[in-house]
Design a protein around this motif. Structure first.
Motif, mmCIF file in Angstrom:
data_model
loop_
_atom_site.group_PDB
_atom_site.id
_atom_site.type_symbol
_atom_site.label_atom_id
_atom_site.label_comp_id
_atom_site.label_asym_id
_atom_site.label_seq_id
_atom_site.Cartn_x
_atom_site.Cartn_y
_atom_site.Cartn_z
ATOM 1 N N THR A 98 0.828 -1.209 0.000
ATOM 2 C CA THR A 98 0.000 0.000 0.000
ATOM 3 C C THR A 98 0.862 1.259 0.000
ATOM 4 N N ASP A 102 1.110 3.887 -3.070
ATOM 5 C CA ASP A 102 0.748 5.274 -2.766
ATOM 6 C C ASP A 102 1.860 6.226 -3.204
ATOM 7 N N LYS A 114 -7.068 11.264 -0.403
ATOM 8 C CA LYS A 114 -8.247 10.395 -0.405
ATOM 9 C C LYS A 114 -8.362 9.648 -1.737
ATOM 10 N N GLU A 115 -8.129 10.380 -2.810
ATOM 11 C CA GLU A 115 -8.180 9.764 -4.140
ATOM 12 C C GLU A 115 -7.124 8.678 -4.264
ATOM 13 N N ARG A 116 -5.934 8.932 -3.741
ATOM 14 C CA ARG A 116 -4.860 7.941 -3.799
ATOM 15 C C ARG A 116 -5.206 6.699 -2.993
ATOM 16 N N LYS A 117 -5.772 6.900 -1.798
ATOM 17 C CA LYS A 117 -6.122 5.769 -0.944
ATOM 18 C C LYS A 117 -7.136 4.865 -1.632
ATOM 19 N N GLU A 118 -8.155 5.481 -2.232
ATOM 20 C CA GLU A 118 -9.176 4.708 -2.942
ATOM 21 C C GLU A 118 -8.581 3.998 -4.157
ATOM 22 N N LEU A 119 -7.683 4.691 -4.873
ATOM 23 C CA LEU A 119 -7.056 4.115 -6.062
ATOM 24 C C LEU A 119 -6.188 2.919 -5.696
ATOM 25 N N ALA A 121 -6.367 0.951 -3.076
ATOM 26 C CA ALA A 121 -7.202 -0.180 -2.668
ATOM 27 C C ALA A 121 -7.827 -0.859 -3.889
ATOM 28 N N ALA A 122 -8.311 -0.057 -4.832
ATOM 29 C CA ALA A 122 -8.954 -0.613 -6.026
ATOM 30 C C ALA A 122 -7.961 -1.396 -6.882
ATOM 31 N N TYR A 130 -5.026 -7.575 -2.424
ATOM 32 C CA TYR A 130 -5.498 -6.746 -1.322
ATOM 33 C C TYR A 130 -5.241 -7.385 0.039
#
Length: 295
Positions: A98, A102, A114-119, A121-122, A130
């Motif tokens: 992760t 990141d 926030k966008e990076r965290k979601e990206l 994880a996806a 994961y």
């Protein structure tokens, strides 16, 4: 989306001509670049990935003249739409997946946390890593590292993905998982797969090129190339001591041991004597017959 390469050439300081007027048109989908080690595949991949310069030629990525990106001269623009998995994918020791993903997303210009965290994880979900997200990438198996490599290559929704000799050292299960993932990605973007494994190209790619000593010897459909050899490939099992004689007498394109004896394939437009049987050609026959004429 299409990648158009025209007359690309590269000669190294030691005199080796790695690319010799290479011209290719590569559409959306999986595209196989097939060649022996040292054929010029990695030089072409590194040039398209903006890691080295060509001596001459052009390369444009786009859907029309109006929105084409000049790959060789507008490196910043092409890097924004490029995903690259090199032959040797290095990782930082002891850095969790992760955190590393990141960091790579920041380098790609994604500054919103926030966008990076979601990206992140996806992407890890997509490559089935994961549940291993908190482990150091350096502790991953070979197949897991390659899947992580695809995850980092997908940052930023690239239009062009370059994958250079990706399955070296992978066991069959890891290799299949990796290629299933790559095939899914290749439905919507250009994926260039550089390899010396002919079966991978036959199974995965709608289009391909054979490159040898820096020259493109064939470009087109793998299936079409095999069809062109129908009725022209002949095989025979011989003794090892006979191999040299048959190589001198016929257009020998390949030989492999079967039950301890060489099984040879020759090219002939007419039925040869001496006990040969007609063989069903495959992409390996295409590859070896093509490069044998340029030995």
């Amino acid at each position: 989306m299409q990648l158009t390469i025209q007359n690309l050439s590269k000669t190294y300081s030691n005199g080796v001509k790695a690319l010799d007027n290479v011209s290719l048109t590569i559409p959306t989908g999986m595209y196989g670049l097939l060649g022996q080690n040292g054929a010029g595949k990695s030089t072409l991949m590194r040039t398209l990935a903006t890691l080295q310069d060509a001596d001459s030629g052009t390369a444009f990525l786009g859907t029309s003249d109006a929105d084409n990106i000049d790959v060789l001269n507008d490196k910043e623009s092409i890097r924004q739409v490029l995903g690259y998995l090199p032959q040797e994918f290095g990782v930082y020791p002891k850095v969790a997946a992760t955190d590393l993903l990141d960091y790579l997303a920041v380098l790609k210009g994604i500054t919103n946390s926030k966008e990076r965290k979601e990206l992140v994880a996806a992407l890890l979900q997509r490559v089935n890593l994961y549940e291993h997200r908190k482990k150091a990438v350096s502790s991953y198996s070979g197949g897991m590292k390659q899947r992580f490599g695809i995850a980092q290559a997908l940052i930023g929704n690239p239009k062009l993905i370059i994958v250079d000799e990706p399955t070296a050292g992978l066991d069959p299960g890891e290799r299949n998982r990796f290629y299933n993932l790559l095939s899914e990605i290749g439905e919507n973007v250009i994926v260039i797969l550089s390899t010396h494994i002919v079966q991978d190209v036959m199974e995965l790619c709608r289009n391909m090129a054979i490159i040898h000593r820096g020259k493109v010897l064939y470009s087109g459909s793998p299936l079409d190339s095999v069809t062109m050899l129908e009725g022209k490939i002949w095989q025979k099992s011989i003794e090892k001591a006979e191999l040299t004689r048959y190589a001198d007498q016929y257009s020998l394109i390949s030989n492999k041991l079967v039950a301890g004896k060489p099984l040879i394939h020759i090219y002939s437009e007419e039925a040869p004597a001496n006990g040969f049987e007609l063989a069903q050609p495959d992409l390996e026959d295409v590859f070896f017959s093509t490069i044998s004429t340029h030995a």
